[in-house]
Motif scaffolding. Sequence first.
Motif, PDB file in Angstrom:
ATOM      1  N   LEU A   9       0.838  -1.222   0.034  1.00 32.43           N
ATOM      2  CA  LEU A   9       0.006   0.132  -0.198  1.00 32.43           C
ATOM      3  C   LEU A   9       0.804   1.275  -0.035  1.00 32.43           C
ATOM      4  CD1 LEU A   9      -2.821  -0.789   2.600  1.00 32.43           C
ATOM      5  CD2 LEU A   9      -2.866  -0.962   0.244  1.00 32.43           C
ATOM      6  N   ASP A  10       0.209   2.277  -0.587  1.00 31.25           N
ATOM      7  CA  ASP A  10       1.121   3.657  -0.787  1.00 31.25           C
ATOM      8  C   ASP A  10       0.031   4.738  -0.447  1.00 31.25           C
ATOM      9  OD1 ASP A  10       2.987   5.316  -1.239  1.00 31.25           O
ATOM     10  OD2 ASP A  10       3.244   5.093  -3.367  1.00 31.25           O
ATOM     11  N   TRP A  11       0.570   5.854  -0.154  1.00 33.23           N
ATOM     12  CA  TRP A  11      -0.233   6.983   0.288  1.00 33.23           C
ATOM     13  C   TRP A  11       0.294   8.311  -0.014  1.00 33.23           C
ATOM     14  CZ3 TRP A  11       1.848   4.337   4.672  1.00 33.23           C
ATOM     15  CH2 TRP A  11       2.644   5.304   5.458  1.00 33.23           C
ATOM     16  N   THR A  12      -0.172   9.361  -0.326  1.00 25.33           N
ATOM     17  CA  THR A  12       0.396  10.472  -0.724  1.00 25.33           C
ATOM     18  C   THR A  12      -0.027  11.539   0.546  1.00 25.33           C
ATOM     19  OG1 THR A  12      -1.612  11.282  -1.598  1.00 25.33           O
ATOM     20  CG2 THR A  12       0.012  10.471  -3.242  1.00 25.33           C
ATOM     21  N   THR A  13       1.236  12.187   0.855  1.00 23.97           N
ATOM     22  CA  THR A  13       0.940  13.166   2.086  1.00 23.97           C
ATOM     23  C   THR A  13       0.302  14.444   1.733  1.00 23.97           C
ATOM     24  OG1 THR A  13       3.201  13.930   1.669  1.00 23.97           O
ATOM     25  CG2 THR A  13       3.027  11.878   3.152  1.00 23.97           C
ATOM     26  N   THR A  14      -0.953  14.507   2.000  1.00 24.96           N
ATOM     27  CA  THR A  14      -1.543  15.855   2.192  1.00 24.96           C
ATOM     28  C   THR A  14      -2.336  16.235   3.407  1.00 24.96           C
ATOM     29  OG1 THR A  14      -3.812  14.791   1.212  1.00 24.96           O
ATOM     30  CG2 THR A  14      -1.927  15.211  -0.492  1.00 24.96           C
ATOM     31  N   LEU A  46      -6.437   7.925   1.269  1.00 21.19           N
ATOM     32  CA  LEU A  46      -5.393   8.055   0.420  1.00 21.19           C
ATOM     33  C   LEU A  46      -4.814   6.594   0.105  1.00 21.19           C
ATOM     34  CD1 LEU A  46      -4.296  11.623   1.226  1.00 21.19           C
ATOM     35  CD2 LEU A  46      -5.764  10.945  -0.841  1.00 21.19           C
ATOM     36  N   LEU A  47      -4.968   5.555   0.996  1.00 25.80           N
ATOM     37  CA  LEU A  47      -4.307   4.216   0.787  1.00 25.80           C
ATOM     38  C   LEU A  47      -4.627   3.772  -0.744  1.00 25.80           C
ATOM     39  CD1 LEU A  47      -4.983   2.489   4.284  1.00 25.80           C
ATOM     40  CD2 LEU A  47      -2.994   3.526   3.389  1.00 25.80           C
ATOM     41  N   MET A  48      -3.361   3.302  -1.331  1.00 22.19           N
ATOM     42  CA  MET A  48      -3.462   3.009  -2.749  1.00 22.19           C
ATOM     43  C   MET A  48      -2.640   1.631  -2.828  1.00 22.19           C
ATOM     44  SD  MET A  48      -2.264   6.549  -4.354  1.00 22.19           S
ATOM     45  CE  MET A  48      -1.248   6.895  -2.977  1.00 22.19           C
ATOM     46  N   PRO A  49      -3.253   0.557  -3.461  1.00 19.99           N
ATOM     47  CA  PRO A  49      -2.527  -0.626  -3.870  1.00 19.99           C
ATOM     48  C   PRO A  49      -1.639  -0.352  -4.781  1.00 19.99           C
ATOM     49  CG  PRO A  49      -4.930  -0.622  -5.001  1.00 19.99           C
ATOM     50  CD  PRO A  49      -4.726   0.794  -4.124  1.00 19.99           C
ATOM     51  N   GLN A  50      -0.483  -1.057  -4.652  1.00 21.52           N
ATOM     52  CA  GLN A  50       0.731  -1.216  -5.464  1.00 21.52           C
ATOM     53  C   GLN A  50       1.047  -2.607  -5.632  1.00 21.52           C
ATOM     54  OE1 GLN A  50       1.459   1.804  -6.722  1.00 21.52           O
ATOM     55  NE2 GLN A  50       0.177   2.756  -5.451  1.00 21.52           N
ATOM     56  N   GLY A  51       1.528  -2.817  -6.777  1.00 24.75           N
ATOM     57  CA  GLY A  51       2.207  -4.095  -7.130  1.00 24.75           C
ATOM     58  C   GLY A  51       3.227  -4.044  -8.073  1.00 24.75           C
ATOM     59  N   GLN A  97      -2.428   1.948  -8.877  1.00 21.50           N
ATOM     60  CA  GLN A  97      -3.506   3.139  -8.952  1.00 21.50           C
ATOM     61  C   GLN A  97      -2.708   4.312  -7.969  1.00 21.50           C
ATOM     62  OE1 GLN A  97      -6.794   3.036  -6.313  1.00 21.50           O
ATOM     63  NE2 GLN A  97      -7.858   2.865  -8.191  1.00 21.50           N
ATOM     64  N   ALA A  98      -2.891   5.264  -8.184  1.00 24.12           N
ATOM     65  CA  ALA A  98      -2.533   6.470  -7.405  1.00 24.12           C
ATOM     66  C   ALA A  98      -3.526   7.418  -7.319  1.00 24.12           C
ATOM     67  CB  ALA A  98      -1.275   7.195  -7.900  1.00 24.12           C
ATOM     68  N   TYR A 100      -1.433   3.831 -13.085  1.00 27.98           N
ATOM     69  CA  TYR A 100      -0.082   4.068 -14.003  1.00 27.98           C
ATOM     70  C   TYR A 100       0.692   2.877 -14.296  1.00 27.98           C
ATOM     71  CZ  TYR A 100       2.188   3.723  -9.543  1.00 27.98           C
ATOM     72  OH  TYR A 100       2.832   3.210  -8.223  1.00 27.98           O
ATOM     73  N   LEU A 101       1.599   2.847 -14.781  1.00 28.50           N
ATOM     74  CA  LEU A 101       2.419   1.424 -15.016  1.00 28.50           C
ATOM     75  C   LEU A 101       3.725   2.142 -15.361  1.00 28.50           C
ATOM     76  CD1 LEU A 101       2.481  -1.553 -15.575  1.00 28.50           C
ATOM     77  CD2 LEU A 101       2.338  -1.125 -17.983  1.00 28.50           C
ATOM     78  N   THR A 102       4.874   1.586 -14.646  1.00 25.31           N
ATOM     79  CA  THR A 102       6.297   1.979 -14.789  1.00 25.31           C
ATOM     80  C   THR A 102       7.047   0.753 -15.217  1.00 25.31           C
ATOM     81  OG1 THR A 102       5.901   3.668 -12.887  1.00 25.31           O
ATOM     82  CG2 THR A 102       8.181   2.696 -13.404  1.00 25.31           C
ATOM     83  N   THR A 103       7.777   0.656 -16.101  1.00 22.41           N
ATOM     84  CA  THR A 103       8.786  -0.399 -16.549  1.00 22.41           C
ATOM     85  C   THR A 103      10.160   0.091 -16.494  1.00 22.41           C
ATOM     86  OG1 THR A 103       8.566   0.108 -19.093  1.00 22.41           O
ATOM     87  CG2 THR A 103       6.907  -1.525 -17.865  1.00 22.41           C
ATOM     88  N   ASP A 104      11.034  -0.848 -16.130  1.00 25.35           N
ATOM     89  CA  ASP A 104      12.450  -0.411 -16.309  1.00 25.35           C
ATOM     90  C   ASP A 104      13.431  -1.537 -16.530  1.00 25.35           C
ATOM     91  OD1 ASP A 104      12.338  -0.104 -12.877  1.00 25.35           O
ATOM     92  OD2 ASP A 104      11.318   0.933 -14.016  1.00 25.35           O
ATOM     93  N   ALA A 105      14.510  -1.140 -17.240  1.00 27.02           N
ATOM     94  CA  ALA A 105      15.445  -2.276 -17.461  1.00 27.02           C
ATOM     95  C   ALA A 105      16.734  -1.910 -16.732  1.00 27.02           C
ATOM     96  CB  ALA A 105      15.793  -2.301 -19.060  1.00 27.02           C
TER      97      ALA A 105
END
Length: 133
Positions: free
Chosen positions: A41-46, A53-58, A80-81, A98-103
Amino acid sequence: MKKTLILAAMTLLMSGTLMAQDSKKQGKIKSYHYVEAQGGLDWTTTNANITKLLMPQGALSFGHYFTPVVGARLHVSGLQAKSRFESAYYNLDYKWNYLTTDADLLVNISNLFSKNYARPLNLIFVGGLGLNY
């Protein structure tokens, strides 16, 4: 608040790494592949309440160590954000997927300076290129 702390602690315990590695053969470790899955889980600080504001992450990673020091991985993460702005006049909610990919190139700093490969903790430098959508 107590539920939030318990949920955060459980989230930290959920992430883990699954590695498949051959045993030592004639004193040297062979190269190996690995798969890593992460969740949390992630959250933004506001100024809004944290429970809104809890958001699932994977995340999912596939990698290969060519030597005990150098490896590479492909990493995909996101989901999700969201955020919230609260004021005396109005409340503004917004969220996006959103989706983030890296090599990435991995350098095992611990194995670079020590030939003792049987240790419970390694320091690994990660550097690479990514794309955020």
